[in-house]
Design an enzyme around this catalytic site. Structure first.
Site, short mmCIF file in Angstrom:
data_model
loop_
_atom_site.label_atom_id
_atom_site.label_comp_id
_atom_site.label_asym_id
_atom_site.label_seq_id
_atom_site.Cartn_x
_atom_site.Cartn_y
_atom_site.Cartn_z
N HIS A 209 60.41 -14.09 10.79
CA HIS A 209 59.18 -14.22 11.61
C HIS A 209 58.27 -15.42 11.06
O HIS A 209 57.80 -15.40 11.51
CB HIS A 209 58.28 -12.74 11.90
CG HIS A 209 58.03 -12.81 10.30
ND1 HIS A 209 58.39 -11.64 9.64
CD2 HIS A 209 56.48 -12.82 10.45
CE1 HIS A 209 57.30 -11.46 9.00
NE2 HIS A 209 56.45 -12.59 9.11
C1 UD1 Z 1 51.01 -12.24 11.71
C2 UD1 Z 1 51.39 -12.50 9.87
C3 UD1 Z 1 51.57 -12.61 9.10
C4 UD1 Z 1 52.69 -10.47 9.04
C5 UD1 Z 1 53.67 -10.61 10.32
C6 UD1 Z 1 54.03 -9.55 11.13
C7 UD1 Z 1 48.78 -13.77 9.42
C8 UD1 Z 1 48.85 -15.43 9.22
N1 UD1 Z 1 49.74 -13.62 10.07
O1 UD1 Z 1 51.88 -13.55 11.90
O2 UD1 Z 1 51.48 -12.61 7.43
O3 UD1 Z 1 54.01 -10.76 8.45
O4 UD1 Z 1 51.61 -10.78 11.30
O5 UD1 Z 1 54.16 -9.84 12.20
O6 UD1 Z 1 47.90 -13.19 9.71
N2 UD1 Z 1 52.40 -12.28 20.00
C9 UD1 Z 1 53.79 -11.33 20.83
N3 UD1 Z 1 52.88 -9.66 20.37
C10 UD1 Z 1 51.97 -9.62 19.20
C11 UD1 Z 1 51.78 -10.32 18.20
C12 UD1 Z 1 52.21 -11.53 18.77
O7 UD1 Z 1 53.68 -12.20 21.64
O8 UD1 Z 1 51.71 -8.42 19.45
C13 UD1 Z 1 53.75 -13.14 19.80
C14 UD1 Z 1 52.30 -14.66 20.30
O9 UD1 Z 1 53.19 -15.61 20.96
C15 UD1 Z 1 51.70 -14.93 18.77
C16 UD1 Z 1 53.15 -15.23 18.15
O10 UD1 Z 1 53.85 -13.78 18.16
O11 UD1 Z 1 51.27 -15.99 19.57
C17 UD1 Z 1 52.48 -15.42 16.69
O12 UD1 Z 1 51.32 -14.34 16.70
P1 UD1 Z 1 50.42 -14.24 15.07
O13 UD1 Z 1 49.53 -12.90 14.27
O14 UD1 Z 1 49.75 -15.17 15.44
O15 UD1 Z 1 51.39 -14.15 13.93
P2 UD1 Z 1 52.52 -13.43 13.00
O16 UD1 Z 1 53.68 -14.80 12.52
O17 UD1 Z 1 52.42 -12.61 14.03
#
Ligand code: UD1
Length: 366
Positions: A209
């Protein structure tokens, strides 16, 4: 004493759960101590968040900020704005954060500006790659925290090199391993292996991821080329993060996957640990899975150029091979042929880290 612990994203829940349990034990005896949980809402999907509250027996959060997704600046800023309101209303004595996600730095910064003492659990880890958003979060969170709890000795050295005073730093072990130890009996009752029909056969577990692996089509294609080859030998179970799923759709890659690659929704805590425990090999770019596989003695290949958790490579079953995918594939095939890396469990990863943290905090703060 009032403590607010922060959770935001999936890897936070299993770290705060044992801390909550340890505080609950003391607050049952002394009602002047209260431990509250604030969920920022960085992760919000049922399968990225709620399932962990259920599996880890966490109470409903006392505060839910509902910040959701966005750019780094938007997400961090929204957490700060909402968390400041909670702090002004609740006036806690301590704010406790874990790990390295955007919610971690956002809440630490907000508390520090209000002169509220802050605690960072999992301090001192460094990948030395400032292109990783988590590395920026780690460095800044440590710089402004009042108590730094460290999981492995490299963390002590890193903090020393950065000039952090010894009096703030405590080597206590790994709270994520506390959760693992606590829930192992339940893990052994999971039926996830039957669900995937892999109970009596070796399988490869994959998670990917990181933006550096999944946001760019060429890199993602290369990774799937490796996984397709492994799928010739074993079933590949791939619980897919929303970010990766979105990109597979965007780059039209779904149809290029081998039929033995089984994509599934994100999986809850107990079932996922059962997969880690029983896998023949894990290929991942996660931070936490490097530690969980080391504790469980499962072979792990980390598809990254650097790790902030070097103990998992030094004494554990982890191999860091992200910068050479050809070599990663070779090693993976060797492992499936039985040529494994032996490992042992790092110092103080014994299930009691949260207890140590709570004892130290109660002793130091009046
Ligand atoms: C975040 C953390 C990362 C961790 C990861 C675990 C930061 C900088 N990164 O990354 O360190 O390893 O979580 O999962 O804080 N999304 C959904 N549903 C959700 C959450 C996210 O659809 O419940 C999608 C959205 O499109 C979002 C993308 O995933 O834009 C990324 O989510 P985000 O929380 O920004 O970062 P992660 O890649 O999950």
């Amino acid at each position: 004493m009032k403590i607010i612990s922060v959770v935001g994203a999936r890897p936070n829940f299993m770290k705060v759960a044992p801390i909550h349990k340890a505080f609950k034990k003391v607050s049952n005896l002394d009602s002047s101590i209260s431990h509250l949980i604030c969920h920022t809402g960085q992760h919000y999907d049922e399968k990225m968040s709620k399932v962990f509250f259920d599996d880890l027996e966490l109470p409903k959060p006392d505060f839910y900020l509902g910040v959701g997704s966005g750019s780094h600046a938007e997400q961090t800023a929204r957490v700060m704005i909402e968390f400041e309101k909670i702090l002004l209303q609740e006036k806690p004595d301590l704010v406790l954060v874990v790990g390295d996600v955007n919610s971690t730095i956002a809440c630490t910064l907000t508390a520090a500006k209000l002169h509220i003492k802050t605690v960072h659990v999992e301090a001192g880890l460094r990948s030395f790659d400032m292109k990783m958003p988590e590395e920026v979060n780690r460095v800044l969170t440590d710089r402004i925290s009042d108590y730094l709890f460290v999981t492995e000795k490299s963390g002590l050295q890193n903090l020393k090199n950065e000039g952090v005073g010894d009096n703030k730093v405590f080597f206590v072990g790994n709270v994520m391993i506390d959760s693992l130890v606590h829930y192992l009996p339940k893990v052994d009752q999971s039926n996830i292996l039957d669900q995937f029909d892999i109970a009596n056969q070796g399988f490869v577990l994959v998670t990917l991821h990181r933006p550096s692996n999944v946001d760019e089509p060429t890199q993602l294609k290369k990774l799937f080329a490796v996984l397709n080859e492994l799928a010739e030998k074993r079933k590949v179970i791939f619980p897919i993060h929303p970010r990766t799923k979105n990109n597979l759709d965007k780059f039209n890659l779904i149809d290029t996957l081998h039929k033995n690659i089984i994509l599934t929704d994100p999986i809850g805590y107990i079932d996922f640990i059962a997969l880690i425990k029983n896998a023949e090999l894990i290929m991942t770019d996660s931070g936490g899975i490097q530690e969980e596989s080391t504790f469980l003695g499962t072979q792990c290949i980390t598809l990254r150029d650097s790790t902030e958790r070097p103990i998992t490579v030094e004494v554990g079953t982890n191999q860091l091979l992200g910068n050479n995918l050809e070599l990663a594939k070779e090693r993976a095939l060797e492992i499936l042929d039985g040529k494994i890396k032996k490992g042992s469990i790092p110092e103080l990863w014994d299930g009691s880290a949260a207890k140590r943290i709570v004892e130290i905090l109660l002793k130091n703060i009046n």
